[in-house]
Design a protein around this motif. Structure first.
Motif, PDB file in Angstrom:
ATOM      1  N   TRP A 266      -8.843  20.968  22.937  1.00  0.00           N
ATOM      2  CA  TRP A 266      -8.615  19.884  23.885  1.00  0.00           C
ATOM      3  C   TRP A 266      -9.612  19.902  25.046  1.00  0.00           C
ATOM      4  N   LEU A 267     -10.320  21.024  25.193  1.00  0.00           N
ATOM      5  CA  LEU A 267     -11.247  21.172  26.311  1.00  0.00           C
ATOM      6  C   LEU A 267     -12.489  20.288  26.174  1.00  0.00           C
ATOM      7  N   MET A 268     -12.885  19.982  24.953  1.00  0.00           N
ATOM      8  CA  MET A 268     -14.132  19.239  24.726  1.00  0.00           C
ATOM      9  C   MET A 268     -13.859  18.006  23.873  1.00  0.00           C
ATOM     10  N   VAL A 269     -14.597  16.946  24.168  1.00  0.00           N
ATOM     11  CA  VAL A 269     -14.517  15.715  23.382  1.00  0.00           C
ATOM     12  C   VAL A 269     -15.938  15.230  23.099  1.00  0.00           C
TER      13      VAL A 269
ATOM     14  N   GLY B 102     -19.601   9.914  25.086  1.00  0.00           N
ATOM     15  CA  GLY B 102     -19.655   8.482  24.813  1.00  0.00           C
ATOM     16  C   GLY B 102     -20.990   8.019  24.282  1.00  0.00           C
ATOM     17  N   ASP B 103     -22.082   8.709  24.645  1.00  0.00           N
ATOM     18  CA  ASP B 103     -23.418   8.303  24.183  1.00  0.00           C
ATOM     19  C   ASP B 103     -23.811   8.984  22.883  1.00  0.00           C
ATOM     20  N   GLY B 104     -22.853   9.732  22.299  1.00  0.00           N
ATOM     21  CA  GLY B 104     -23.125  10.378  21.021  1.00  0.00           C
ATOM     22  C   GLY B 104     -24.022  11.590  21.107  1.00  0.00           C
ATOM     23  N   SER B 105     -24.201  12.156  22.321  1.00  0.00           N
ATOM     24  CA  SER B 105     -25.122  13.277  22.514  1.00  0.00           C
ATOM     25  C   SER B 105     -24.491  14.631  22.200  1.00  0.00           C
ATOM     26  N   GLY B 106     -23.230  14.636  21.786  1.00  0.00           N
ATOM     27  CA  GLY B 106     -22.567  15.895  21.476  1.00  0.00           C
ATOM     28  C   GLY B 106     -21.252  16.025  22.218  1.00  0.00           C
ATOM     29  N   LEU B 107     -20.769  17.268  22.305  1.00  0.00           N
ATOM     30  CA  LEU B 107     -19.498  17.510  22.968  1.00  0.00           C
ATOM     31  C   LEU B 107     -19.679  17.586  24.481  1.00  0.00           C
ATOM     32  N   THR B 108     -18.676  17.122  25.198  1.00  0.00           N
ATOM     33  CA  THR B 108     -18.664  17.210  26.653  1.00  0.00           C
ATOM     34  C   THR B 108     -17.246  17.540  27.112  1.00  0.00           C
ATOM     35  N   ALA B 109     -17.112  17.981  28.343  1.00  0.00           N
ATOM     36  CA  ALA B 109     -15.799  18.367  28.865  1.00  0.00           C
ATOM     37  C   ALA B 109     -14.870  17.160  28.920  1.00  0.00           C
ATOM     38  N   SER B 110     -13.628  17.339  28.474  1.00  0.00           N
ATOM     39  CA  SER B 110     -12.638  16.260  28.506  1.00  0.00           C
ATOM     40  C   SER B 110     -12.104  16.078  29.919  1.00  0.00           C
ATOM     41  N   ALA B 111     -11.532  14.903  30.194  1.00  0.00           N
ATOM     42  CA  ALA B 111     -10.972  14.622  31.524  1.00  0.00           C
ATOM     43  C   ALA B 111      -9.862  15.608  31.888  1.00  0.00           C
ATOM     44  N   PRO B 112      -8.892  15.901  30.973  1.00  0.00           N
ATOM     45  CA  PRO B 112      -7.861  16.896  31.327  1.00  0.00           C
ATOM     46  C   PRO B 112      -8.456  18.267  31.630  1.00  0.00           C
ATOM     47  N   ALA B 113      -9.512  18.650  30.898  1.00  0.00           N
ATOM     48  CA  ALA B 113     -10.143  19.953  31.136  1.00  0.00           C
ATOM     49  C   ALA B 113     -10.806  19.994  32.503  1.00  0.00           C
ATOM     50  N   ILE B 114     -11.467  18.884  32.876  1.00  0.00           N
ATOM     51  CA  ILE B 114     -12.120  18.810  34.189  1.00  0.00           C
ATOM     52  C   ILE B 114     -11.086  18.953  35.297  1.00  0.00           C
ATOM     53  N   VAL B 115      -9.982  18.218  35.163  1.00  0.00           N
ATOM     54  CA  VAL B 115      -8.930  18.272  36.184  1.00  0.00           C
ATOM     55  C   VAL B 115      -8.338  19.679  36.281  1.00  0.00           C
ATOM     56  N   ALA B 116      -8.037  20.281  35.133  1.00  0.00           N
ATOM     57  CA  ALA B 116      -7.446  21.616  35.134  1.00  0.00           C
ATOM     58  C   ALA B 116      -8.405  22.643  35.732  1.00  0.00           C
ATOM     59  N   ALA B 117      -9.693  22.543  35.357  1.00  0.00           N
ATOM     60  CA  ALA B 117     -10.682  23.498  35.870  1.00  0.00           C
ATOM     61  C   ALA B 117     -10.839  23.362  37.382  1.00  0.00           C
ATOM     62  N   LEU B 118     -10.875  22.123  37.870  1.00  0.00           N
ATOM     63  CA  LEU B 118     -11.032  21.908  39.306  1.00  0.00           C
ATOM     64  C   LEU B 118      -9.819  22.399  40.084  1.00  0.00           C
ATOM     65  N   LEU B 119      -8.637  22.165  39.542  1.00  0.00           N
ATOM     66  CA  LEU B 119      -7.427  22.652  40.212  1.00  0.00           C
ATOM     67  C   LEU B 119      -7.474  24.172  40.363  1.00  0.00           C
TER      68      LEU B 119
ATOM     69  N   VAL C  19     -16.062  15.787  42.911  1.00  0.00           N
ATOM     70  CA  VAL C  19     -16.561  16.273  41.622  1.00  0.00           C
ATOM     71  C   VAL C  19     -15.778  15.651  40.470  1.00  0.00           C
ATOM     72  N   GLY C  20     -14.446  15.694  40.547  1.00  0.00           N
ATOM     73  CA  GLY C  20     -13.621  15.182  39.451  1.00  0.00           C
ATOM     74  C   GLY C  20     -13.799  13.703  39.213  1.00  0.00           C
ATOM     75  N   SER C  21     -13.768  12.900  40.287  1.00  0.00           N
ATOM     76  CA  SER C  21     -13.883  11.450  40.121  1.00  0.00           C
ATOM     77  C   SER C  21     -15.236  11.072  39.551  1.00  0.00           C
ATOM     78  N   MET C  22     -16.301  11.715  40.011  1.00  0.00           N
ATOM     79  CA  MET C  22     -17.631  11.376  39.519  1.00  0.00           C
ATOM     80  C   MET C  22     -17.857  11.864  38.082  1.00  0.00           C
ATOM     81  N   LEU C  23     -17.351  13.060  37.758  1.00  0.00           N
ATOM     82  CA  LEU C  23     -17.506  13.555  36.390  1.00  0.00           C
ATOM     83  C   LEU C  23     -16.783  12.657  35.391  1.00  0.00           C
ATOM     84  N   ILE C  24     -15.571  12.262  35.746  1.00  0.00           N
ATOM     85  CA  ILE C  24     -14.793  11.405  34.852  1.00  0.00           C
ATOM     86  C   ILE C  24     -15.375   9.998  34.825  1.00  0.00           C
ATOM     87  N   LEU C  25     -15.915   9.551  35.972  1.00  0.00           N
ATOM     88  CA  LEU C  25     -16.511   8.217  36.054  1.00  0.00           C
ATOM     89  C   LEU C  25     -17.740   8.085  35.175  1.00  0.00           C
ATOM     90  N   GLY C  26     -18.678   8.999  35.347  1.00  0.00           N
ATOM     91  CA  GLY C  26     -19.927   8.852  34.604  1.00  0.00           C
ATOM     92  C   GLY C  26     -20.621  10.158  34.317  1.00  0.00           C
TER      93      GLY C  26
END
Length: 571
Positions: free
Chosen positions: A258-261, A264-281, A510-517
């Motif tokens: 669940w940590l990686m998804v 969107g640009d097809g460049s490979g795996l990236t951190a998922s939104a739930p993972a970003i939120v959990a890591a930042l917390l 950090v969280g809003s910008m990472l999830i945004l773009g």
């Protein structure tokens, strides 16, 4: 009377007055803002809060605006960043190499340094490179190994042995004197007037040699507000990179799919939104607790762990990685860097309408301009930190120490870790496993190819721990520096609620910008946000040169130049 004048009267027999030794910054002595300048703290909080709300509540508009800025504003100011950083290298060189300038002390006459050289160098190493080193020690040499200006021009082929030397030349350009002379200049401008003249340890004090006591008022408030916002945005980039690599490491050590998804640009795996939120917390929560415990406990304890794990990882690459070949890369890379430094520092690619010309411009925006803006945005934080630990050193020792030692440490990391990754790809052992993964995962991918599965799992786990300590240390240090700026240079007193606010603000940025773009959104925001502070940096250059030159004139005429000497001087 010039802006350098002190309140003490001087005799007409003296052609120059003593320097200012008092810059009063009003702070409140009661209530929620006890010990703080509300004129700095409140606007800084409002600006950062507006950025967060813009990203959270208007994500489409925010992304569209950032994309427009990326194609217009950033391109328009690329030359400004390139030439400014080149100028900072020259100014630092002049201050260090001119004998009379270099011999002036950052402190009182004969004052001894507060820290030993070893402790000082250790703190410099951890000040501004920890997270970036873990991300870019493999990521940047590999990126330039696959694409750099020589490859774009078609003079060499990507991914070949011929691409290694230019890859390291450009890597060292970005992590060498350009970065550390930026930090050194800001730190010197603040530390010189603070430790030598007794002014508050804050950004506005650095401009007192030009603007005098007017820096106590609105102009000084603006400088400190800009420094606060630049610090938050600069640290946000570092945190963004670190969080992505932290999540990638957790994924590598088997903490869940669940940590990686898929990106969107097809460049490979990236951190998922739930993972970003959990890591930042987890990370920002820990950094806030560390900041609440103060420098003497949390930050010092974590810094010791950082150093031990960092050198352990470096020793691993030196023994089972590229080994002697890494030292050869280091020697050749340093030579190439030094002989091409003047030309590369002043090179500004421009589009000639060809595909290669456009690619060169984009490459410079993605790498050099990004780095110069990052270092400038990070400078109020790192510069303040360096200023605090450098009291008692001469200007020459300070500049050589700040510019040379961390640069060499960066080069060594890049040569050993990046050299190992490149060697694994050149030999065919990696088979593209390292090159084809995202930059946040390339260090783990290198370990996976280099070591047995069990050993790779253990070392990757240690990297995750190291990254976690670097993230926590960077965040809590930034929070404390922001509070020091807001407190007019005072880092004592009741700061608990404000520490919590800035910790939450950093997490939301950090969280809003990472999830945004993704990291691209933070990168663009930071480059734009660094622009106002870049103007302050220019003023700092002028100010420190004036302060040093005027002090040399004062010494020649027997006029005091330090706070202690000025207090008892009547002309």
């Amino acid at each position: 009377m010039t802006s350098e004048s002190a309140d003490a009267s001087s005799s007409s027999d003296y052609p120059i007055d003593p320097p200012i030794i008092d810059l009063h910054i009003f702070t409140h002595d009661s209530g929620f803002y006890d010990g703080f300048s509300r004129e700095v703290t409140i606007p800084g909080k409002i600006i950062v809060s507006l950025i967060i709300m813009w990203a959270i509540f208007f994500p489409v508009s925010a992304m569209e605006t950032l994309q427009v800025a990326n194609s217009t504003i950033i391109s328009s100011f690329s030359g400004w960043y390139v030439y400014l950083v080149a100028a900072l290298i020259v100014v630092c060189g002049i201050l260090a190499l001119v004998p009379q300038m270099g011999s002036l002390r950052i402190g009182g006459p004969g004052e001894k340094p507060e820290f030993s050289r070893f402790s000082w160098f250790s703190m410099l190493f951890g000040a501004g490179i920890g997270i970036g080193m873990l991300t870019y020690s493999t990521g940047e040499p590999l990126a330039h190994f696959a694409n750099n200006p020589d490859i774009i021009r078609g003079t060499i082929e990507a991914g070949t042995a011929e691409a290694v030397r230019p890859a390291y030349m450009w890597t060292f350009l970005h992590w060498g004197f350009g970065a550390w002379c930026t930090y050194a200049l800001v730190g010197l401008a603040i530390g010189y007037v603070s430790h030598r003249r007794g002014l508050p340890l804050t950004n506005r004090s650095s401009l007192a040699p030009i603007f005098g006591k007017s820096m106590s008022g609105i102009a000084g408030h603006v400088v400190d507000i800009v420094a606060v916002v630049a610090t938050i945005l600069g640290v946000a980039v570092t945190m963004g990179l670190g969080v992505q690599q932290f999540v990638a490491g957790l994924y590598r050590v088997g903490m869940g799919d669940w940590l990686m998804v898929e990106a969107g640009d097809g460049s490979g795996l990236t951190a998922s939104a739930p993972a970003i939120v959990a890591a930042l917390l987890a990370l920002v929560g820990a950094s806030t607790l560390s900041a609440l415990s103060g420098v003497g406990r949390g930050i010092k304890w974590l810094s010791n762990i950082n150093m031990a794990l960092s050198f352990g990882l470096l020793a691993l690459f030196a023994t089972v990685g590229v080994g002697i070949g890494g030292l050869e890369l280091l020697a050749v890379g340093v030579w190439d860097y030094l002989v091409t430094l003047p030309a590369n520092s002043l090179t500004l690619f421009s589009s000639d309408g060809s595909q290669a010309g456009d690619a060169l411009v984009q490459w410079q925006l993605d790498w050099s301009v990004f780095y110069w803006a990052w270092w400038i945005a990070f400078a109020p934080f790192v510069g303040m930190f360096i200023a605090r630990i450098s009291r008692g050193r001469t200007i020459r020792e300070y500049i050589f120490g700040v510019a040379l030692v961390p640069s060499l440490m960066c080069f060594l990391w890049m040569a050993l870790a990046g050299g190992t990754a490149i060697e694994l790809e050149l030999s065919g052992q990696a088979g593209g496993q390292i090159l084809e993964t995202g930059i946040s995962d390339q260090l783990y991918a290198t370990l996976a190819v280099l070591l047995s599965p069990g050993a790779a799992l253990i070392v990757s786990g240690l990297v995750v721990v190291l990254l976690m300590t670097y993230l926590i240390t960077s965040a809590d240090s930034a929070i404390l520096i922001v509070n020091t700026i807001n407190g007019a240079g005072d880092d004592e007193g009741a700061r608990r609620y404000h520490i919590v606010f800035w910790g939450m603000a950093l997490a939301f940025v950090v969280g809003s910008m990472l999830i945004l773009g993704g990291i691209e959104a933070i990168r663009i925001t930071m480059i734009i946000g660094a622009l106002p502070f870049s103007i302050v940096v220019v003023a700092m250059c002028v100010s420190i040169i004036k302060a040093v030159v005027f002090d040399l004139i004062r010494k020649r005429h027997g006029v005091p130049t330090t706070a202690e000497a000025c207090e008892g001087w009547a002309g």
